[in-house]
Each structure stands twice: as C-alpha cells, then as structure tokens.
Design a protein around this motif. Structure first.
Motif, short mmCIF file in Angstrom:
data_model
loop_
_atom_site.label_atom_id
_atom_site.label_comp_id
_atom_site.label_asym_id
_atom_site.label_seq_id
_atom_site.Cartn_x
_atom_site.Cartn_y
_atom_site.Cartn_z
N GLY A 274 55.17 38.08 37.69
CA GLY A 274 54.91 37.24 38.84
C GLY A 274 53.43 37.09 39.11
N TYR A 275 52.69 38.20 38.97
CA TYR A 275 51.24 38.15 39.15
C TYR A 275 50.61 37.17 38.17
N SER A 276 51.03 37.24 36.91
CA SER A 276 50.49 36.35 35.89
C SER A 276 50.82 34.89 36.19
N ALA A 277 52.07 34.62 36.53
CA ALA A 277 52.51 33.24 36.75
C ALA A 277 51.86 32.61 37.97
N LEU A 278 51.54 33.40 38.99
CA LEU A 278 51.05 32.85 40.25
C LEU A 278 49.54 32.68 40.32
N GLN A 279 48.83 32.95 39.22
CA GLN A 279 47.38 32.73 39.21
C GLN A 279 47.12 31.23 39.05
N LYS A 280 46.79 30.59 40.17
CA LYS A 280 46.70 29.13 40.20
C LYS A 280 45.57 28.57 39.35
N LYS A 281 44.43 29.23 39.34
CA LYS A 281 43.26 28.69 38.65
C LYS A 281 43.13 29.18 37.21
N ALA A 282 44.04 30.03 36.79
CA ALA A 282 43.95 30.61 35.44
C ALA A 282 44.52 29.66 34.40
#
Length: 356
Positions: A306-314
């Motif tokens: 979830g942390y990985s998926a929710l990084q908007k600017k990444a």
C-alpha cells in the motif's frame, strides 16, 4: 551512568563570535563539493571555518578536498587515519576555534539560513545542541525510493528529525549545532562507538542537565546510499551499533528501535513454521495455531504494498524499488540489532562507503 543533573542553561554566545563547521569524510567525491559549497555559503554574523577530517579514501575525495582547501583559506584539513566517524569529529573539534560547532555531513547540504536560525534557537532556548529535519533526496529511481522511505514514517519509524512537527526538547539532534563549552565539558564524542555516537553524546548532554532541542524550521538535504548493496550494509551496521547501545544503556533507547528486530523474529518464525508444515512435521491443531504467525506477516506485506502504490509523485520504477527498499531497511537493521544485542558491535564498520 550518572543520574540526570539539575537543569542548566548553555551559555549565550555574543553575535560575531564565529562558527566552526566540522565534517568527517570517507569516499565522498561525488558529494563533497556540493556539501562544502552549501556550508561556506551560510550567512553568519562573524567568521567561519570548515574543518574536514580526511579518512583514507580511494575515490579521489582527499585530492578534491585538498583542491578546495587550496582555493579557500576557511577550509582546514586534518587526517583521520582511523576512519572512525567519532574520531574524525573529535579531531575536527580540537582543530577548530569558535564557540559554536555545526556538524555537517558530506552527504548533506545545509538549507539557506540554517546556521542563523540555529544560532537564534540556541540563544533563545539556552540549549546545548539543536537539530532540525533531514529531508532525503535522490538522483536515481533507486535513490529516490530510499529517500521517500527516509522521509516516511514507514521507513525509519517516525523519529522527529525525519518529519515535521513543533519545536520541542528531544533525545538527540540530527547533525547538530552545538555549544563548544558544553560539548567539551562532557568529553565530546565517544570514540568507542562507530555508529550512534550522536545519540550517546546527546544523552550525556541531557544527563549533565543541558537541553537538546528539535527545531522543525531547520532543514538539511540528505543523499542516501546509491545501491541495494550499500543500503543493506549501511543498515546492518547501524542496527548492530544500536544493539550495542542497548547493551550499554538499556531502555534509555526509544521503544521504536525494537520494532525492526521484532519483525525479523516474526519472519524467522514464519519461515520455520512454513518449513515444518511443508516437511510434514507440523500437523493438526498445533499447525493451525502456529500458522497464525502468517497473519501479521501478511499484514506487513499489505502495508508495504500500500505504501508503494500510494506514492503519488513516484515513477513506476521508484514504486517497484520501494517494495525492496523498505523491507531491506527494516530487516537489515533488525538483524544487525539482534546480533548487536547478543554479541555486541565489536569491530563492526559501515562498509557502504569503504570501496566501490
């Protein structure tokens, strides 16, 4: 370890008294020039100097440092043949002259106005040391993924200097702007600690009665390690030295430091249970009960995903790297911590910057 002393105020230093910046370096050729430039660009009401402790580098760092020193008389070079960080810091302090000491790192860059803000905070709060936030940045997808983890509570557990907040007293300070009189009084950095010497020195400052302050308006840019191997070695060594600090100082260490080793224990038990079940050695009710260990492991995996998926600017590559970076930080640190608690740090060194 002596008990907490009565509260004491650090001395107020008059304007124009001068500031000494101290920087130990080892294999930092790609970062040194920018770090030096951001330091010497600081506006200070009075003279400044930058003392650099040169460990034996093999990437051209020493040669670059000598070139920079030849161009600017404010740069002073001292040799640090032992390579140990606290030894280098103490060498810098002894070679410096001004009443306020600013620790800087070759992987960091001070923001404009950093020093003046820190001096104001020191005088206003009468603290012996003040630090601010570390804002990690990256140049490659991998390094940006590591930087994002540093800047997130997921990555490093929510220490004050990894995020924003309100000005307050703190256990330690990132890098730190220090009053020389107080630092010399307590004996400077402990040279037996290759990692964690900042925390330990701040512990002694607080035990002597001095304040250590966190000021969120102070910001330092930090460049993390550039490869998975370097990151793993860095966190393994850091975790082992934190384990050493727990051996020496027990629960004076924050409870958040115990989360990564708990994760390592949980993953180890999960692997053991899985192996026993696959091999047929674990069956029935006991197998069902012990298999409950997979629930927190699955939850951890979901949190990381979830942390990985929710990084908007990444970018996509940064998100993919995040899936490896965050568990690496947690597991390497936690494994090192367990070894450090059981066996001590001994001669453990951080080899992530030793040679390429």
């Amino acid at each position: 370890m002596r008990p907490q002393a009565d509260r004491r105020d650090a001395p107020v230093v008059p304007a124009g008294a001068g500031v000494s910046y101290i920087m130990p370096v080892l294999n930092e050729v790609d970062y040194l020039e920018d770090a030096v430039a951001s330091t010497l660009a600081q506006e200070v009401d009075g003279p400044i100097e930058l003392v650099i402790a040169l460990a034996p580098s093999d990437d051209g760092t020493t040669e670059l440092a000598r070139e920079l020193a030849a161009k600017d008389p404010r740069i002073i070079l001292v040799d640090n043949p032992a390579s140990d960080n606290p030894v280098g810091l103490n060498l810098c302090i002894r070679a410096s002259q001004y009443p306020t000491i600013v620790r800087v790192d070759a992987h960091s860059e001070l923001s404009p106005g950093y020093t003046m803000r820190a001096l104001e905070t020191l005088n206003r709060t009468r603290a012996a040391n003040v630090g601010g936030t570390m804002h990690a940045e990256g140049r490659t997808p991998f390094q940006r993924a590591v930087a994002a983890a540093y800047n997130s509570k997921i990555g490093l557990g929510g220490g004050a200097y990894h995020g924003s907040g309100q000005e307050s007293e703190a256990d330690s300070a990132y890098l730190g702007v220090m009053r020389r009189e107080a630092v010399e009084e307590i004996g400077m950095f402990d040279e037996t600690l290759r990692r964690g010497s900042d925390w330990e020195m701040n512990l002694r400052l607080r035990q002597a009665g001095y304040r250590v302050m966190f000021d969120p308006k102070l910001s330092v840019a930090y460049w993390p390690r550039e490869s998975w191997s370097q990151l793993s070695r860095q966190f393994l060594a850091t975790g082992r030295w934190r384990g050493e600090l727990v051996r020496r100082y027990g629960f004076r260490n924050s409870t958040r430091y115990f989360a990564p080793p708990a994760l390592v224990v949980m993953l180890t038990l999960g692997l053991l249970v899985a192996g026993l079940r696959i091999g047929g050695a674990l069956r029935g009710v006991l197998a069902g009960v012990l298999s409950l260990i997979f629930l927190p492991i699955a939850l951890y995996a979901l949190v990381i995903a979830g942390y990985s998926a929710l990084q908007k600017k990444a970018s996509l590559r940064e998100k993919i790297w995040s899936l490896a970076v965050v568990p690496t930080m947690h597991v390497a640190w936690g494994a090192g911590f367990i070894v450090g608690v059981v066996r001590g740090a001994r001669d453990t060194i951080d080899t992530s910057r030793v040679s390429r």
